[in-house]
Design a protein around this motif. Structure first.
Motif, short mmCIF file in Angstrom:
data_model
loop_
_atom_site.label_atom_id
_atom_site.label_comp_id
_atom_site.label_asym_id
_atom_site.label_seq_id
_atom_site.Cartn_x
_atom_site.Cartn_y
_atom_site.Cartn_z
N LEU A 33 0.86 -1.21 0.12
CA LEU A 33 0.04 0.02 -0.06
C LEU A 33 0.73 1.10 0.00
O LEU A 33 0.68 2.28 -0.73
CB LEU A 33 -0.97 0.07 1.14
N GLY A 34 1.87 1.26 0.72
CA GLY A 34 2.69 2.39 0.76
C GLY A 34 3.51 2.70 -0.52
O GLY A 34 3.65 3.63 -0.93
N ALA A 35 3.98 1.39 -0.80
CA ALA A 35 4.92 1.42 -2.26
C ALA A 35 4.17 2.15 -3.43
O ALA A 35 4.59 2.62 -4.19
CB ALA A 35 5.20 0.07 -2.52
N LYS A 36 2.69 1.83 -3.23
CA LYS A 36 1.80 2.26 -4.37
C LYS A 36 1.26 3.58 -3.96
O LYS A 36 0.61 4.04 -4.88
CB LYS A 36 0.75 1.35 -4.52
N PHE A 38 -0.07 -3.89 10.58
CA PHE A 38 -0.31 -2.37 10.50
C PHE A 38 0.75 -1.49 10.60
O PHE A 38 0.83 -0.51 9.99
CB PHE A 38 -1.48 -1.72 11.47
N GLN A 39 2.06 -2.08 11.37
CA GLN A 39 3.19 -1.45 11.62
C GLN A 39 3.86 -1.17 10.29
O GLN A 39 4.68 -0.22 10.31
CB GLN A 39 4.16 -2.27 12.55
N PHE A 40 3.44 -2.12 9.23
CA PHE A 40 4.20 -1.81 7.95
C PHE A 40 3.16 -0.89 6.99
O PHE A 40 3.56 -0.60 5.84
CB PHE A 40 4.27 -2.83 7.30
N ALA A 41 1.93 -0.48 7.57
CA ALA A 41 1.12 0.36 6.67
C ALA A 41 1.42 1.79 6.66
O ALA A 41 1.88 2.16 7.44
CB ALA A 41 -0.43 0.15 7.20
N PRO A 42 1.08 2.38 5.61
CA PRO A 42 1.55 3.92 5.46
C PRO A 42 0.47 4.77 6.18
O PRO A 42 -0.56 5.30 5.77
CB PRO A 42 1.30 4.21 3.93
N TYR A 43 0.86 4.96 7.45
CA TYR A 43 0.07 5.80 8.21
C TYR A 43 0.55 7.00 8.74
O TYR A 43 1.84 7.10 9.19
CB TYR A 43 -0.20 4.67 9.54
N VAL A 44 -0.28 7.94 8.89
CA VAL A 44 0.15 9.29 9.34
C VAL A 44 -0.68 9.81 10.41
O VAL A 44 -2.04 9.64 10.45
CB VAL A 44 -0.03 10.28 8.34
N GLU A 45 -0.13 9.83 11.76
CA GLU A 45 -0.84 10.25 12.86
C GLU A 45 -1.09 11.77 13.02
O GLU A 45 -0.28 12.52 12.90
CB GLU A 45 0.04 9.78 14.19
N CYS A 46 -2.35 12.01 13.13
CA CYS A 46 -2.72 13.28 12.93
C CYS A 46 -3.10 14.00 14.44
O CYS A 46 -3.20 15.39 14.55
CB CYS A 46 -4.08 13.57 12.16
N GLY A 47 -3.35 13.15 15.52
CA GLY A 47 -3.50 13.63 16.79
C GLY A 47 -2.32 14.02 17.34
O GLY A 47 -1.25 13.51 17.22
N ILE A 48 -2.44 15.27 18.30
CA ILE A 48 -1.18 15.62 18.88
C ILE A 48 -1.57 15.48 20.37
O ILE A 48 -2.64 15.97 20.94
CB ILE A 48 -1.12 17.14 18.71
N LYS A 49 -0.99 14.46 21.15
CA LYS A 49 -1.18 14.22 22.51
C LYS A 49 -1.13 15.21 23.27
O LYS A 49 -0.19 16.33 23.19
CB LYS A 49 -0.24 13.23 22.97
N GLY A 50 -2.33 15.54 24.11
CA GLY A 50 -2.31 16.49 25.27
C GLY A 50 -2.91 17.89 24.43
O GLY A 50 -2.85 19.09 25.11
N SER A 51 -3.46 17.70 23.36
CA SER A 51 -4.04 18.93 22.44
C SER A 51 -5.10 18.48 21.69
O SER A 51 -5.30 17.30 21.42
CB SER A 51 -2.93 19.53 21.45
N HIS A 52 -6.10 19.43 21.50
CA HIS A 52 -6.99 18.85 20.56
C HIS A 52 -6.61 19.75 19.01
O HIS A 52 -7.45 19.37 18.09
CB HIS A 52 -8.44 19.83 20.96
N ASP A 53 -5.46 19.94 18.71
CA ASP A 53 -5.10 20.31 17.42
C ASP A 53 -4.84 19.15 16.67
O ASP A 53 -4.74 17.93 16.98
CB ASP A 53 -3.63 21.13 17.86
N GLN A 54 -4.66 19.52 15.46
CA GLN A 54 -4.14 18.41 14.37
C GLN A 54 -2.80 18.72 14.02
O GLN A 54 -2.51 19.88 13.88
CB GLN A 54 -5.10 18.52 13.27
N LEU A 68 -9.02 -1.41 -0.51
CA LEU A 68 -7.55 -0.79 -0.55
C LEU A 68 -6.87 -1.64 -1.66
O LEU A 68 -6.14 -0.96 -2.35
CB LEU A 68 -7.08 -1.09 0.74
N GLY A 69 -7.13 -2.86 -1.78
CA GLY A 69 -6.49 -3.63 -2.91
C GLY A 69 -6.81 -3.27 -3.92
O GLY A 69 -5.80 -2.83 -5.00
N GLN A 70 -8.09 -2.98 -4.41
CA GLN A 70 -8.62 -2.66 -5.72
C GLN A 70 -7.82 -1.18 -5.89
O GLN A 70 -7.63 -0.91 -7.20
CB GLN A 70 -10.15 -2.65 -5.85
N GLU A 71 -8.16 -0.33 -5.26
CA GLU A 71 -7.69 0.84 -5.43
C GLU A 71 -6.00 1.19 -5.65
O GLU A 71 -5.36 2.03 -6.23
CB GLU A 71 -7.95 2.11 -4.19
N THR A 72 -5.27 0.24 -5.20
CA THR A 72 -3.96 0.35 -5.30
C THR A 72 -2.95 -1.01 -6.09
O THR A 72 -2.04 -0.71 -6.66
CB THR A 72 -3.01 0.05 -3.99
N GLY A 73 -4.01 -2.09 -6.62
CA GLY A 73 -3.44 -3.08 -7.18
C GLY A 73 -2.76 -3.98 -6.21
O GLY A 73 -1.93 -4.62 -6.67
#
Length: 121
Positions: free
Chosen positions: A37-40, A64-80, A112-117
């Motif tokens: 997924l990340g490579a695609k 999931f440790q190998f999935a292309p994940y971006v963490e948007c939460g900021i601990k201790g804050s409601h900001d992104q 996800l497989g269909q979208e990425t091949g």
């Protein structure tokens, strides 16, 4: 009596070995799927506090440790996180793809497989 014990132990050992081999084969294929997924060019934007993100992650299990994940939460804050703001992420999870497509919400591994091949495990 000892012959029965030896036979039972042998059967349990064989079953345990088969389970381990099959589980390992599945895990390594799921690892490869997550990496593909990340490579695609796919990315999942999520937040640690998001229940839908947690459910999406569960589909991958330990891979999931190998999935292309971006963490948007900021601990201790409601900001992104700024990277998520810059990407225009409004809801979690959000998946983006190399062709510019974007989808919000939980999605199946098949989707996800269909979208990425990427081939499914």
């Amino acid at each position: 009596m000892t012959l029965k014990i030896v036979v039972v132990v042998a059967i349990v050992a064989v079953c345990g070995g088969l389970y381990f081999l099959l589980r390992h084969k599945h895990d390594s294929r799921m690892d490869a799927f997550a990496q593909c997924l990340g490579a695609k060019g796919a990315k999942m934007y999520g937040a640690y506090w998001c229940p839908h993100c947690a459910e999406q992650k569960e589909l991958f299990g330990s891979s999931f440790q190998f999935a292309p994940y971006v963490e948007c939460g900021i601990k201790g804050s409601h900001d992104q996180a700024q990277i998520c703001t810059d990407a225009g992420v409004k809801r979690f999870p959000t998946w983006t793809f190399a062709d510019g497509a974007r989808v919000e919400g939980e999605h199946t591994l098949e989707f996800l497989g269909q979208e990425t091949g990427c081939p499914l495990p």
